[in-house]
Motif scaffolding. Structure first.
Motif, PDB file in Angstrom:
ATOM      1  N   THR A  89     -33.388  44.437  12.526  1.00 20.91           N
ATOM      2  CA  THR A  89     -34.197  43.741  12.606  1.00 20.91           C
ATOM      3  C   THR A  89     -35.389  44.199  13.878  1.00 20.91           C
ATOM      4  N   LEU A  90     -35.898  43.601  14.833  1.00 23.44           N
ATOM      5  CA  LEU A  90     -36.689  44.833  15.456  1.00 23.44           C
ATOM      6  C   LEU A  90     -36.034  44.824  15.873  1.00 23.44           C
ATOM      7  N   THR A  91     -35.307  43.469  16.518  1.00 20.63           N
ATOM      8  CA  THR A  91     -34.178  43.687  17.896  1.00 20.63           C
ATOM      9  C   THR A  91     -32.904  44.130  18.091  1.00 20.63           C
ATOM     10  N   GLY A  92     -32.427  44.473  16.904  1.00 23.55           N
ATOM     11  CA  GLY A  92     -31.426  45.482  16.702  1.00 23.55           C
ATOM     12  C   GLY A  92     -30.840  45.088  14.920  1.00 23.55           C
ATOM     13  N   LEU A  93     -29.134  44.777  15.319  1.00 24.77           N
ATOM     14  CA  LEU A  93     -28.107  44.355  13.450  1.00 24.77           C
ATOM     15  C   LEU A  93     -28.045  42.569  13.703  1.00 24.77           C
ATOM     16  N   VAL A  94     -28.540  42.710  12.613  1.00 24.88           N
ATOM     17  CA  VAL A  94     -27.751  40.915  12.681  1.00 24.88           C
ATOM     18  C   VAL A  94     -26.767  41.362  11.014  1.00 24.88           C
ATOM     19  N   SER A  95     -26.029  40.138  11.416  1.00 27.41           N
ATOM     20  CA  SER A  95     -25.172  40.151  10.012  1.00 27.41           C
ATOM     21  C   SER A  95     -25.357  39.139   9.008  1.00 27.41           C
ATOM     22  N   GLY A  96     -25.357  39.561   7.476  1.00 30.27           N
ATOM     23  CA  GLY A  96     -26.067  38.713   6.549  1.00 30.27           C
ATOM     24  C   GLY A  96     -25.851  37.378   6.917  1.00 30.27           C
ATOM     25  N   TRP A  97     -24.745  36.528   7.456  1.00 33.71           N
ATOM     26  CA  TRP A  97     -24.106  35.533   7.810  1.00 33.71           C
ATOM     27  C   TRP A  97     -25.167  34.973   8.932  1.00 33.71           C
ATOM     28  N   SER A  98     -25.663  35.713   9.522  1.00 35.95           N
ATOM     29  CA  SER A  98     -25.825  35.676  10.827  1.00 35.95           C
ATOM     30  C   SER A  98     -27.316  35.702  10.456  1.00 35.95           C
ATOM     31  N   ALA A  99     -28.407  36.162   9.995  1.00 36.98           N
ATOM     32  CA  ALA A  99     -29.539  35.765   8.323  1.00 36.98           C
ATOM     33  C   ALA A  99     -29.862  34.535   8.653  1.00 36.98           C
ATOM     34  N   LEU A 100     -28.670  34.199   7.168  1.00 40.42           N
ATOM     35  CA  LEU A 100     -29.000  32.496   6.575  1.00 40.42           C
ATOM     36  C   LEU A 100     -28.640  32.146   7.665  1.00 40.42           C
ATOM     37  N   ILE A 101     -27.975  31.915   8.461  1.00 35.54           N
ATOM     38  CA  ILE A 101     -28.101  30.523   9.590  1.00 35.54           C
ATOM     39  C   ILE A 101     -29.191  30.544  10.134  1.00 35.54           C
TER      40      ILE A 101
END
Length: 137
Positions: free
Chosen positions: A97-109
């Motif tokens: 993402t623009l601000t860094g990495l997030v997990s797939g679960w975090s993106a879904l939530i």
């Protein structure tokens, strides 16, 4: 940084997804459909309510239809092919993402929390309205 290089602090060598999986969009759409179903169940029985909900359905179709048409057009224009992979694999990956990495679960939530929270709240409101109307029917 290469897609397959290890991430500092994570200790794994998982590739990062470049875009949301189509399953995330389907899950978000399911939340919005649930919300509009609760609206229809609560307010669709009256002519004025049904008219307003019909107008809202046009906006919902535009809300999802325009981005879908733009993505399909861009994919065709740029000669991109769908390489989504499985949804389970996406949930285990990280997403850039623009601000860094997030997990797939975090993106879904993050994508689905608003439509599902609204749908749950509207369902509760609909049940309360139905309970209050029951003695007068």
């Amino acid at each position: 940084m290469s897609i397959s290089t290890p991430r500092a602090g994570h200790g794994r060598n998982a590739p990062a997804a470049l875009d949301l999986h189509p399953g995330v969009y389907v899950a978000a759409l399911a939340g919005w459909v649930w919300l509009f179903g609760a609206f229809w169940a609560t307010f669709g029985g009256e002519a004025e309510g049904a008219f307003m909900l019909g107008v809202d359905m046009v906006f919902l179709a535009a809300f999802f239809g325009v981005p879908y048409a733009m993505k399909r057009t861009a994919d065709r224009f740029l000669n991109r092919h769908d390489r989504a992979g499985s949804f389970a694999d996406f949930l285990q990956m990280e997403l850039e993402t623009l601000t860094g990495l997030v997990s797939g679960w975090s993106a879904l939530i993050q994508v689905c929390i608003v439509p599902f929270a609204l749908a749950l709240g509207m369902t509760a409101i609909g049940i309360i309205i139905a309970a209050v109307r029951a003695p007068y029917i």
